[in-house]
Design a protein around this motif. Structure first.
Motif, PDB file in Angstrom:
ATOM      1  N   PRO A 176       0.802  -1.228   0.000  1.00 61.78           N
ATOM      2  CA  PRO A 176       0.000   0.000   0.000  1.00 61.78           C
ATOM      3  C   PRO A 176       0.833   1.274   0.000  1.00 61.78           C
ATOM      4  N   GLU A 177       1.947   1.276   0.745  1.00 60.14           N
ATOM      5  CA  GLU A 177       2.752   2.488   0.863  1.00 60.14           C
ATOM      6  C   GLU A 177       3.491   2.837  -0.426  1.00 60.14           C
ATOM      7  N   LYS A 178       3.538   1.908  -1.394  1.00 58.48           N
ATOM      8  CA  LYS A 178       4.216   2.169  -2.664  1.00 58.48           C
ATOM      9  C   LYS A 178       3.253   2.594  -3.780  1.00 58.48           C
ATOM     10  N   ARG A 179       1.977   2.701  -3.463  1.00 55.73           N
ATOM     11  CA  ARG A 179       0.970   2.972  -4.497  1.00 55.73           C
ATOM     12  C   ARG A 179       0.666   4.463  -4.674  1.00 55.73           C
ATOM     13  N   ASN A 180       1.015   5.277  -3.720  1.00 51.88           N
ATOM     14  CA  ASN A 180       0.629   6.692  -3.699  1.00 51.88           C
ATOM     15  C   ASN A 180      -0.877   6.854  -3.898  1.00 51.88           C
ATOM     16  N   ILE A 181      -1.620   6.056  -3.142  1.00 51.42           N
ATOM     17  CA  ILE A 181      -3.081   6.111  -3.118  1.00 51.42           C
ATOM     18  C   ILE A 181      -3.498   6.493  -1.705  1.00 51.42           C
ATOM     19  N   ALA A 182      -4.385   7.463  -1.596  1.00 49.77           N
ATOM     20  CA  ALA A 182      -4.906   7.860  -0.283  1.00 49.77           C
ATOM     21  C   ALA A 182      -6.349   7.402  -0.167  1.00 49.77           C
ATOM     22  N   MET A 183      -6.694   6.822   0.987  1.00 49.03           N
ATOM     23  CA  MET A 183      -8.063   6.374   1.211  1.00 49.03           C
ATOM     24  C   MET A 183      -8.635   7.055   2.437  1.00 49.03           C
ATOM     25  N   CYS A 184      -9.798   7.643   2.265  1.00 45.38           N
ATOM     26  CA  CYS A 184     -10.526   8.281   3.355  1.00 45.38           C
ATOM     27  C   CYS A 184     -11.642   7.327   3.781  1.00 45.38           C
ATOM     28  N   PHE A 185     -11.491   6.727   4.965  1.00 46.09           N
ATOM     29  CA  PHE A 185     -12.421   5.701   5.425  1.00 46.09           C
ATOM     30  C   PHE A 185     -13.724   6.325   5.924  1.00 46.09           C
ATOM     31  N   GLN A 186     -14.799   5.528   5.860  1.00 49.89           N
ATOM     32  CA  GLN A 186     -16.078   5.993   6.379  1.00 49.89           C
ATOM     33  C   GLN A 186     -16.049   6.091   7.902  1.00 49.89           C
ATOM     34  N   ASP A 187     -15.414   5.107   8.542  1.00 51.09           N
ATOM     35  CA  ASP A 187     -15.330   5.157  10.006  1.00 51.09           C
ATOM     36  C   ASP A 187     -14.114   5.991  10.424  1.00 51.09           C
ATOM     37  N   ASN A 188     -14.027   6.293  11.677  1.00 51.05           N
ATOM     38  CA  ASN A 188     -12.983   7.177  12.194  1.00 51.05           C
ATOM     39  C   ASN A 188     -11.610   6.496  12.114  1.00 51.05           C
ATOM     40  N   SER A 189     -10.749   7.016  11.241  1.00 49.68           N
ATOM     41  CA  SER A 189      -9.409   6.447  11.077  1.00 49.68           C
ATOM     42  C   SER A 189      -8.337   7.427  11.551  1.00 49.68           C
ATOM     43  N   LEU A 190      -8.702   8.319  12.453  1.00 46.44           N
ATOM     44  CA  LEU A 190      -7.753   9.316  12.939  1.00 46.44           C
ATOM     45  C   LEU A 190      -6.903   8.756  14.068  1.00 46.44           C
ATOM     46  N   PHE A 191      -5.723   9.344  14.232  1.00 47.57           N
ATOM     47  CA  PHE A 191      -4.837   8.942  15.336  1.00 47.57           C
ATOM     48  C   PHE A 191      -5.343   9.586  16.630  1.00 47.57           C
ATOM     49  N   PRO A 192      -5.700   8.794  17.627  1.00 53.07           N
ATOM     50  CA  PRO A 192      -6.360   9.334  18.826  1.00 53.07           C
ATOM     51  C   PRO A 192      -5.473  10.257  19.655  1.00 53.07           C
ATOM     52  N   HIS A 193      -4.129  10.098  19.580  1.00 51.70           N
ATOM     53  CA  HIS A 193      -3.229  10.911  20.393  1.00 51.70           C
ATOM     54  C   HIS A 193      -2.791  12.194  19.687  1.00 51.70           C
ATOM     55  N   PHE A 194      -3.302  12.437  18.454  1.00 51.95           N
ATOM     56  CA  PHE A 194      -3.034  13.686  17.731  1.00 51.95           C
ATOM     57  C   PHE A 194      -4.314  14.513  17.678  1.00 51.95           C
ATOM     58  N   ASN A 195      -4.173  15.830  17.759  1.00 50.81           N
ATOM     59  CA  ASN A 195      -5.358  16.669  17.604  1.00 50.81           C
ATOM     60  C   ASN A 195      -5.705  16.801  16.116  1.00 50.81           C
ATOM     61  N   VAL A 196      -6.770  17.557  15.822  1.00 51.19           N
ATOM     62  CA  VAL A 196      -7.263  17.669  14.450  1.00 51.19           C
ATOM     63  C   VAL A 196      -6.190  18.201  13.504  1.00 51.19           C
ATOM     64  N   LEU A 197      -5.532  19.287  13.870  1.00 53.92           N
ATOM     65  CA  LEU A 197      -4.515  19.882  13.005  1.00 53.92           C
ATOM     66  C   LEU A 197      -3.343  18.921  12.793  1.00 53.92           C
ATOM     67  N   GLU A 198      -2.933  18.238  13.837  1.00 52.81           N
ATOM     68  CA  GLU A 198      -1.823  17.281  13.717  1.00 52.81           C
ATOM     69  C   GLU A 198      -2.220  16.108  12.835  1.00 52.81           C
ATOM     70  N   ASN A 199      -3.453  15.642  12.953  1.00 56.59           N
ATOM     71  CA  ASN A 199      -3.917  14.561  12.083  1.00 56.59           C
ATOM     72  C   ASN A 199      -3.903  14.979  10.619  1.00 56.59           C
ATOM     73  N   ILE A 200      -4.349  16.202  10.349  1.00 51.39           N
ATOM     74  CA  ILE A 200      -4.358  16.684   8.968  1.00 51.39           C
ATOM     75  C   ILE A 200      -2.947  16.759   8.405  1.00 51.39           C
ATOM     76  N   ASN A 201      -2.008  17.215   9.207  1.00 57.34           N
ATOM     77  CA  ASN A 201      -0.646  17.424   8.717  1.00 57.34           C
ATOM     78  C   ASN A 201       0.142  16.140   8.523  1.00 57.34           C
ATOM     79  N   ILE A 202      -0.398  15.019   8.978  1.00 66.21           N
ATOM     80  CA  ILE A 202       0.240  13.735   8.650  1.00 66.21           C
ATOM     81  C   ILE A 202       0.257  13.557   7.134  1.00 66.21           C
ATOM     82  N   GLY A 203      -0.813  14.026   6.468  1.00 64.13           N
ATOM     83  CA  GLY A 203      -0.862  13.934   5.013  1.00 64.13           C
ATOM     84  C   GLY A 203       0.204  14.754   4.335  1.00 64.13           C
ATOM     85  N   ALA A 204       0.569  15.891   4.925  1.00 60.92           N
ATOM     86  CA  ALA A 204       1.564  16.778   4.306  1.00 60.92           C
ATOM     87  C   ALA A 204       2.957  16.169   4.302  1.00 60.92           C
ATOM     88  N   LYS A 205       3.183  15.148   5.135  1.00 63.79           N
ATOM     89  CA  LYS A 205       4.507  14.536   5.213  1.00 63.79           C
ATOM     90  C   LYS A 205       4.832  13.690   3.991  1.00 63.79           C
TER      91      LYS A 205
END
Length: 356
Positions: free
Chosen positions: A79-108
Protein backbone atom coordinates in the motif's frame (compact mmCIF):
# COMPACT_ATOMS: atom_id res chain seq x y z
CA UNK A 1 2.02 0.37 -22.16
CA UNK A 2 -1.64 1.32 -21.60
CA UNK A 3 -2.51 5.00 -21.87
CA UNK A 4 -5.41 4.70 -19.43
CA UNK A 5 -4.92 6.16 -15.95
CA UNK A 6 -6.59 3.24 -14.13
CA UNK A 7 -7.73 -0.11 -15.49
CA UNK A 8 -9.65 -2.80 -13.64
CA UNK A 9 -9.88 -5.96 -15.76
CA UNK A 10 -12.15 -8.95 -14.99
CA UNK A 11 -11.59 -8.39 -11.28
CA UNK A 12 -13.22 -10.32 -8.45
CA UNK A 13 -13.25 -8.48 -5.12
CA UNK A 14 -13.85 -10.62 -2.03
CA UNK A 15 -14.30 -9.70 1.62
CA UNK A 16 -16.32 -12.83 2.48
CA UNK A 17 -18.38 -15.44 0.66
CA UNK A 18 -21.46 -13.20 0.81
CA UNK A 19 -19.55 -9.94 0.30
CA UNK A 20 -17.96 -10.18 -3.12
CA UNK A 21 -18.29 -8.67 -6.59
CA UNK A 22 -17.42 -10.76 -9.64
CA UNK A 23 -15.88 -9.92 -13.00
CA UNK A 24 -15.63 -6.13 -12.68
CA UNK A 25 -14.10 -4.26 -15.61
CA UNK A 26 -13.92 -0.47 -15.75
CA UNK A 27 -11.51 2.17 -17.00
CA UNK A 28 -10.58 5.67 -15.91
CA UNK A 29 -9.07 7.08 -19.09
CA UNK A 30 -7.83 10.49 -17.98
CA UNK A 31 -6.11 11.80 -14.87
CA UNK A 32 -8.50 13.97 -12.88
CA UNK A 33 -11.71 12.05 -13.60
CA UNK A 34 -14.11 11.49 -10.71
CA UNK A 35 -15.83 8.09 -10.58
CA UNK A 36 -18.69 7.28 -8.23
CA UNK A 37 -19.53 3.70 -7.25
CA UNK A 38 -23.17 3.49 -6.28
CA UNK A 39 -24.94 0.58 -4.61
CA UNK A 40 -26.79 -0.62 -1.52
CA UNK A 41 -25.09 -1.23 1.81
CA UNK A 42 -23.20 -4.52 1.96
CA UNK A 43 -22.81 -4.94 -1.80
CA UNK A 44 -18.99 -4.69 -1.60
CA UNK A 45 -18.25 -1.06 -2.50
CA UNK A 46 -15.77 -0.58 0.36
CA UNK A 47 -14.12 -3.90 -0.51
CA UNK A 48 -13.31 -2.52 -3.96
CA UNK A 49 -11.68 0.59 -2.46
CA UNK A 50 -9.69 -1.44 0.08
CA UNK A 51 -8.42 -3.72 -2.70
CA UNK A 52 -7.40 -0.80 -4.93
CA UNK A 53 -5.58 0.69 -1.93
CA UNK A 54 -3.72 -2.61 -1.39
CA UNK A 55 -5.33 -3.38 1.97
CA UNK A 56 -6.94 -6.56 0.61
CA UNK A 57 -5.73 -9.07 -1.98
CA UNK A 58 -7.40 -9.30 -5.37
CA UNK A 59 -8.99 -12.72 -5.88
CA UNK A 60 -8.97 -12.73 -9.70
CA UNK A 61 -8.19 -10.26 -12.47
CA UNK A 62 -5.84 -7.28 -12.58
CA UNK A 63 -5.65 -3.61 -11.54
CA UNK A 64 -3.27 -1.22 -13.33
CA UNK A 65 -2.45 2.32 -12.22
CA UNK A 66 -0.67 4.56 -14.74
CA UNK A 67 0.17 1.51 -16.84
CA UNK A 68 1.72 -0.54 -14.01
CA UNK A 69 0.13 -3.56 -12.35
CA UNK A 70 -0.57 -2.89 -8.67
CA UNK A 71 -2.83 -5.89 -7.98
CA UNK A 72 -3.44 -9.27 -9.57
CA UNK A 73 -4.26 -12.76 -8.33
CA UNK A 74 -0.50 -13.38 -7.96
CA UNK A 75 0.78 -9.94 -6.98
CA UNK A 76 -0.09 -7.22 -4.47
CA UNK A 77 2.03 -4.06 -4.41
CA UNK A 78 2.50 -2.77 -0.88
CA UNK A 79 0.00 0.00 0.00
CA UNK A 80 2.75 2.49 0.86
CA UNK A 81 4.22 2.17 -2.66
CA UNK A 82 0.97 2.97 -4.50
CA UNK A 83 0.63 6.69 -3.70
CA UNK A 84 -3.08 6.11 -3.12
CA UNK A 85 -4.91 7.86 -0.28
CA UNK A 86 -8.06 6.37 1.21
CA UNK A 87 -10.53 8.28 3.36
CA UNK A 88 -12.42 5.70 5.42
CA UNK A 89 -16.08 5.99 6.38
CA UNK A 90 -15.33 5.16 10.01
CA UNK A 91 -12.98 7.18 12.19
CA UNK A 92 -9.41 6.45 11.08
CA UNK A 93 -7.75 9.32 12.94
CA UNK A 94 -4.84 8.94 15.34
CA UNK A 95 -6.36 9.33 18.83
CA UNK A 96 -3.23 10.91 20.39
CA UNK A 97 -3.03 13.69 17.73
CA UNK A 98 -5.36 16.67 17.60
CA UNK A 99 -7.26 17.67 14.45
CA UNK A 100 -4.52 19.88 13.00
CA UNK A 101 -1.82 17.28 13.72
CA UNK A 102 -3.92 14.56 12.08
CA UNK A 103 -4.36 16.68 8.97
CA UNK A 104 -0.65 17.42 8.72
CA UNK A 105 0.24 13.74 8.65
CA UNK A 106 -0.86 13.93 5.01
CA UNK A 107 1.56 16.78 4.31
CA UNK A 108 4.51 14.54 5.21
CA UNK A 109 4.02 12.55 2.00
CA UNK A 110 6.13 14.31 -0.64
CA UNK A 111 5.44 13.10 -4.17
CA UNK A 112 5.91 16.24 -6.25
CA UNK A 113 2.23 16.65 -7.10
CA UNK A 114 0.94 20.20 -7.30
CA UNK A 115 -1.37 21.19 -4.43
CA UNK A 116 -1.44 24.81 -3.36
CA UNK A 117 -3.79 24.55 -0.39
CA UNK A 118 -2.30 24.64 3.12
CA UNK A 119 -3.58 22.97 6.25
CA UNK A 120 -5.13 26.31 7.25
CA UNK A 121 -6.91 26.57 3.88
CA UNK A 122 -8.45 23.13 4.30
CA UNK A 123 -9.46 23.86 7.89
CA UNK A 124 -11.39 26.86 6.56
CA UNK A 125 -12.89 25.13 3.51
CA UNK A 126 -14.12 22.16 5.56
CA UNK A 127 -15.30 24.30 8.50
CA UNK A 128 -12.84 22.77 10.96
CA UNK A 129 -11.07 25.89 12.19
CA UNK A 130 -12.95 25.95 15.52
CA UNK A 131 -12.00 22.37 16.40
CA UNK A 132 -8.38 22.24 15.20
CA UNK A 133 -7.01 21.78 18.74
CA UNK A 134 -9.51 19.09 19.72
CA UNK A 135 -8.78 15.36 19.75
CA UNK A 136 -10.74 12.69 17.83
CA UNK A 137 -12.78 11.63 20.89
CA UNK A 138 -13.96 15.23 21.29
CA UNK A 139 -15.46 15.68 17.82
CA UNK A 140 -18.46 14.26 15.95
CA UNK A 141 -18.31 11.51 13.33
CA UNK A 142 -19.07 14.05 10.59
CA UNK A 143 -16.21 16.27 11.76
CA UNK A 144 -13.89 13.26 11.88
CA UNK A 145 -14.77 12.45 8.26
CA UNK A 146 -13.88 15.99 7.21
CA UNK A 147 -10.56 15.78 9.06
CA UNK A 148 -9.77 12.51 7.29
CA UNK A 149 -10.69 14.08 3.96
CA UNK A 150 -8.41 17.08 4.60
CA UNK A 151 -5.53 14.75 5.50
CA UNK A 152 -6.06 12.74 2.30
CA UNK A 153 -6.10 15.86 0.11
CA UNK A 154 -2.94 17.21 1.72
CA UNK A 155 -1.10 13.97 0.90
CA UNK A 156 -1.37 14.80 -2.84
CA UNK A 157 -2.10 11.24 -4.00
CA UNK A 158 -2.15 9.92 -7.57
CA UNK A 159 -5.51 8.37 -6.72
CA UNK A 160 -7.91 9.41 -3.97
CA UNK A 161 -10.44 6.89 -2.60
CA UNK A 162 -13.38 8.29 -0.62
CA UNK A 163 -15.71 5.95 1.28
CA UNK A 164 -19.08 7.68 1.90
CA UNK A 165 -17.29 11.02 2.51
CA UNK A 166 -20.50 12.99 3.16
CA UNK A 167 -22.56 10.33 4.96
CA UNK A 168 -22.43 11.85 8.45
CA UNK A 169 -22.54 15.51 7.45
CA UNK A 170 -25.58 17.69 8.08
CA UNK A 171 -27.74 18.33 5.01
CA UNK A 172 -27.30 22.09 5.42
CA UNK A 173 -23.52 21.71 5.01
CA UNK A 174 -23.41 18.78 2.60
CA UNK A 175 -24.25 20.65 -0.63
CA UNK A 176 -21.63 23.32 0.05
CA UNK A 177 -18.91 20.77 0.85
CA UNK A 178 -19.70 18.65 -2.19
CA UNK A 179 -19.26 21.65 -4.47
CA UNK A 180 -16.07 22.87 -2.80
CA UNK A 181 -14.47 19.42 -2.76
CA UNK A 182 -15.38 18.81 -6.38
CA UNK A 183 -13.87 22.19 -7.31
CA UNK A 184 -10.62 21.27 -5.51
CA UNK A 185 -10.43 17.84 -7.15
CA UNK A 186 -10.92 19.39 -10.59
CA UNK A 187 -8.56 22.33 -9.96
CA UNK A 188 -5.68 20.03 -9.08
CA UNK A 189 -6.65 17.18 -11.39
CA UNK A 190 -6.92 14.61 -8.60
CA UNK A 191 -8.30 11.31 -9.88
CA UNK A 192 -10.92 10.15 -7.40
CA UNK A 193 -13.18 7.16 -6.76
CA UNK A 194 -16.10 7.89 -4.44
CA UNK A 195 -18.28 5.22 -2.87
CA UNK A 196 -21.81 6.29 -2.01
CA UNK A 197 -25.37 5.00 -1.73
CA UNK A 198 -26.82 8.43 -2.61
CA UNK A 199 -27.68 8.76 -6.32
CA UNK A 200 -27.98 12.57 -6.17
CA UNK A 201 -24.48 12.77 -4.70
CA UNK A 202 -23.11 10.36 -7.30
CA UNK A 203 -24.73 12.21 -10.20
CA UNK A 204 -23.36 15.58 -9.01
CA UNK A 205 -19.84 14.47 -8.12
CA UNK A 206 -19.14 11.85 -10.78
CA UNK A 207 -17.94 12.17 -14.36
CA UNK A 208 -19.01 8.54 -14.56
CA UNK A 209 -20.94 6.26 -12.24
CA UNK A 210 -20.83 2.52 -11.69
CA UNK A 211 -23.96 0.75 -10.38
CA UNK A 212 -23.17 -2.27 -8.20
CA UNK A 213 -25.98 -4.75 -7.58
CA UNK A 214 -26.24 -8.47 -6.86
CA UNK A 215 -22.46 -9.04 -6.76
CA UNK A 216 -21.78 -7.43 -10.14
CA UNK A 217 -21.21 -4.12 -11.93
CA UNK A 218 -24.53 -3.59 -13.71
CA UNK A 219 -23.85 -0.32 -15.53
CA UNK A 220 -20.89 2.05 -15.98
CA UNK A 221 -21.75 5.27 -17.77
CA UNK A 222 -22.13 9.03 -17.46
CA UNK A 223 -24.76 10.07 -14.86
CA UNK A 224 -27.21 11.41 -17.49
CA UNK A 225 -27.40 8.05 -19.25
CA UNK A 226 -27.74 6.09 -16.03
CA UNK A 227 -30.66 8.27 -14.92
CA UNK A 228 -32.46 8.49 -18.28
CA UNK A 229 -31.42 5.18 -19.83
CA UNK A 230 -30.85 2.53 -17.13
CA UNK A 231 -29.79 -0.66 -18.87
CA UNK A 232 -31.87 -3.06 -16.76
CA UNK A 233 -34.93 -3.27 -14.55
CA UNK A 234 -32.57 -3.91 -11.61
CA UNK A 235 -30.79 -0.58 -12.13
CA UNK A 236 -34.05 1.34 -12.59
CA UNK A 237 -35.55 -0.20 -9.44
CA UNK A 238 -32.41 0.55 -7.42
CA UNK A 239 -32.47 4.21 -8.45
CA UNK A 240 -36.14 4.23 -7.40
CA UNK A 241 -36.97 6.93 -9.92
CA UNK A 242 -40.34 5.60 -11.04
CA UNK A 243 -42.42 2.55 -11.81
CA UNK A 244 -42.91 0.14 -14.72
CA UNK A 245 -46.23 -0.01 -16.56
CA UNK A 246 -47.42 -2.47 -19.21
CA UNK A 247 -47.64 -0.97 -22.71
CA UNK A 248 -47.78 -2.15 -26.31
CA UNK A 249 -45.45 -0.89 -29.05
CA UNK A 250 -47.69 0.56 -31.77
CA UNK A 251 -45.04 1.96 -34.11
CA UNK A 252 -41.25 1.58 -33.79
CA UNK A 253 -40.34 2.36 -37.39
CA UNK A 254 -40.88 6.13 -37.60
CA UNK A 255 -38.83 9.00 -36.14
CA UNK A 256 -41.18 9.35 -33.16
CA UNK A 257 -42.08 5.97 -31.68
CA UNK A 258 -45.56 5.28 -30.32
CA UNK A 259 -46.69 3.12 -27.41
CA UNK A 260 -50.19 2.44 -26.11
CA UNK A 261 -51.39 2.10 -22.51
CA UNK A 262 -54.93 0.93 -21.76
CA UNK A 263 -55.81 4.02 -19.71
CA UNK A 264 -53.13 6.63 -20.44
CA UNK A 265 -53.62 6.23 -24.18
CA UNK A 266 -50.85 7.00 -26.67
CA UNK A 267 -47.32 7.63 -25.38
CA UNK A 268 -44.78 9.08 -27.83
CA UNK A 269 -41.02 9.45 -27.76
CA UNK A 270 -37.79 7.71 -28.73
CA UNK A 271 -37.33 4.07 -27.76
CA UNK A 272 -33.99 3.42 -26.04
CA UNK A 273 -34.18 -0.27 -26.96
CA UNK A 274 -35.29 -1.73 -30.25
CA UNK A 275 -38.66 -3.48 -30.09
CA UNK A 276 -40.76 -4.43 -33.14
CA UNK A 277 -44.26 -3.08 -33.50
CA UNK A 278 -46.77 -5.20 -31.59
CA UNK A 279 -44.36 -6.02 -28.74
CA UNK A 280 -45.72 -5.98 -25.20
CA UNK A 281 -43.13 -4.34 -22.95
CA UNK A 282 -42.70 -2.65 -19.59
CA UNK A 283 -42.16 1.13 -19.78
CA UNK A 284 -40.26 3.03 -17.08
CA UNK A 285 -42.38 5.97 -16.00
CA UNK A 286 -40.51 8.58 -13.92
CA UNK A 287 -42.08 11.46 -11.93
CA UNK A 288 -40.92 14.11 -14.43
CA UNK A 289 -42.44 12.24 -17.41
CA UNK A 290 -46.09 13.15 -16.82
CA UNK A 291 -47.24 16.78 -17.02
CA UNK A 292 -50.11 18.05 -14.90
CA UNK A 293 -52.93 19.74 -16.81
CA UNK A 294 -56.14 20.77 -15.00
CA UNK A 295 -57.96 21.07 -18.34
CA UNK A 296 -57.07 17.58 -19.58
CA UNK A 297 -59.75 14.97 -20.15
CA UNK A 298 -57.31 12.30 -18.89
CA UNK A 299 -57.88 12.27 -15.15
CA UNK A 300 -56.62 9.87 -12.47
CA UNK A 301 -57.31 9.55 -8.76
CA UNK A 302 -54.87 11.05 -6.24
CA UNK A 303 -53.88 8.46 -3.61
CA UNK A 304 -50.89 10.24 -2.03
CA UNK A 305 -49.13 13.62 -1.95
CA UNK A 306 -45.64 14.36 -0.64
CA UNK A 307 -44.26 17.88 -0.19
CA UNK A 308 -40.59 18.14 -1.29
CA UNK A 309 -40.05 21.89 -0.83
CA UNK A 310 -39.69 22.99 -4.45
CA UNK A 311 -42.30 20.51 -5.62
CA UNK A 312 -44.99 18.05 -4.70
CA UNK A 313 -44.89 14.40 -5.71
CA UNK A 314 -48.41 13.16 -6.36
CA UNK A 315 -49.18 9.47 -6.64
CA UNK A 316 -52.01 8.67 -9.06
CA UNK A 317 -53.84 5.38 -9.36
CA UNK A 318 -55.02 3.79 -12.60
CA UNK A 319 -58.03 1.50 -12.82
CA UNK A 320 -55.62 -1.46 -12.94
CA UNK A 321 -54.11 -0.32 -9.63
CA UNK A 322 -50.85 1.07 -11.03
CA UNK A 323 -49.43 3.90 -8.90
CA UNK A 324 -47.90 6.66 -11.04
CA UNK A 325 -45.64 9.39 -9.54
CA UNK A 326 -45.91 12.96 -10.89
CA UNK A 327 -43.89 16.10 -10.06
CA UNK A 328 -45.80 19.35 -9.70
CA UNK A 329 -44.13 22.67 -8.85
CA UNK A 330 -45.00 23.78 -5.31
CA UNK A 331 -46.21 27.18 -6.62
CA UNK A 332 -48.93 25.51 -8.67
CA UNK A 333 -52.17 27.48 -8.29
CA UNK A 334 -53.87 24.88 -6.10
CA UNK A 335 -53.12 21.63 -4.35
CA UNK A 336 -54.98 18.39 -4.94
CA UNK A 337 -56.23 16.28 -2.07
CA UNK A 338 -56.52 12.52 -1.81
CA UNK A 339 -59.38 11.00 -3.79
CA UNK A 340 -59.57 14.07 -6.06
CA UNK A 341 -59.22 13.73 -9.82
CA UNK A 342 -55.90 14.93 -11.26
CA UNK A 343 -55.49 15.91 -14.92
CA UNK A 344 -52.57 14.58 -17.00
CA UNK A 345 -51.62 16.21 -20.31
CA UNK A 346 -52.22 13.94 -23.28
CA UNK A 347 -51.04 12.61 -25.58
CA UNK A 348 -48.05 11.90 -23.37
CA UNK A 349 -44.59 12.66 -24.78
CA UNK A 350 -41.44 11.25 -23.10
CA UNK A 351 -37.98 11.93 -24.60
CA UNK A 352 -36.51 8.59 -23.47
CA UNK A 353 -38.85 5.61 -23.70
CA UNK A 354 -37.00 3.10 -21.53
CA UNK A 355 -38.58 -0.32 -22.03
CA UNK A 356 -37.73 -3.89 -21.13
Amino acid sequence: MSSNFLEIKNATFVASEKNKIDNVSLTIKEKGEIICLLGPSGVGKTTILRTIAGLQDLKFGEIKLKGKTISSENFNLEPEKRNIAMCFQDNSLFPHFNVLENINIGAKRKNGSKFNYSDKDLLNILHLEDIQKKYPHQISSGEAQRVSLARSLLSRPDLLLLDEPFANIDASLKDELQKRIKDILKEFNITTIIVTHDSYEAFFMGDKCGILLNQSLKQYDVPYNIHHEPNSIDVANFLNKGIFIDVKVIDSECAVHRLKHEELGEIRGKLSNNFPSGSKVKLLLQPEDLIHDDQSKLKLEVVDRKFRGTNFVYTLKTKKGEHLPVFVHSHHIHQHEKSEKFGVKSPIYIDHLVCF
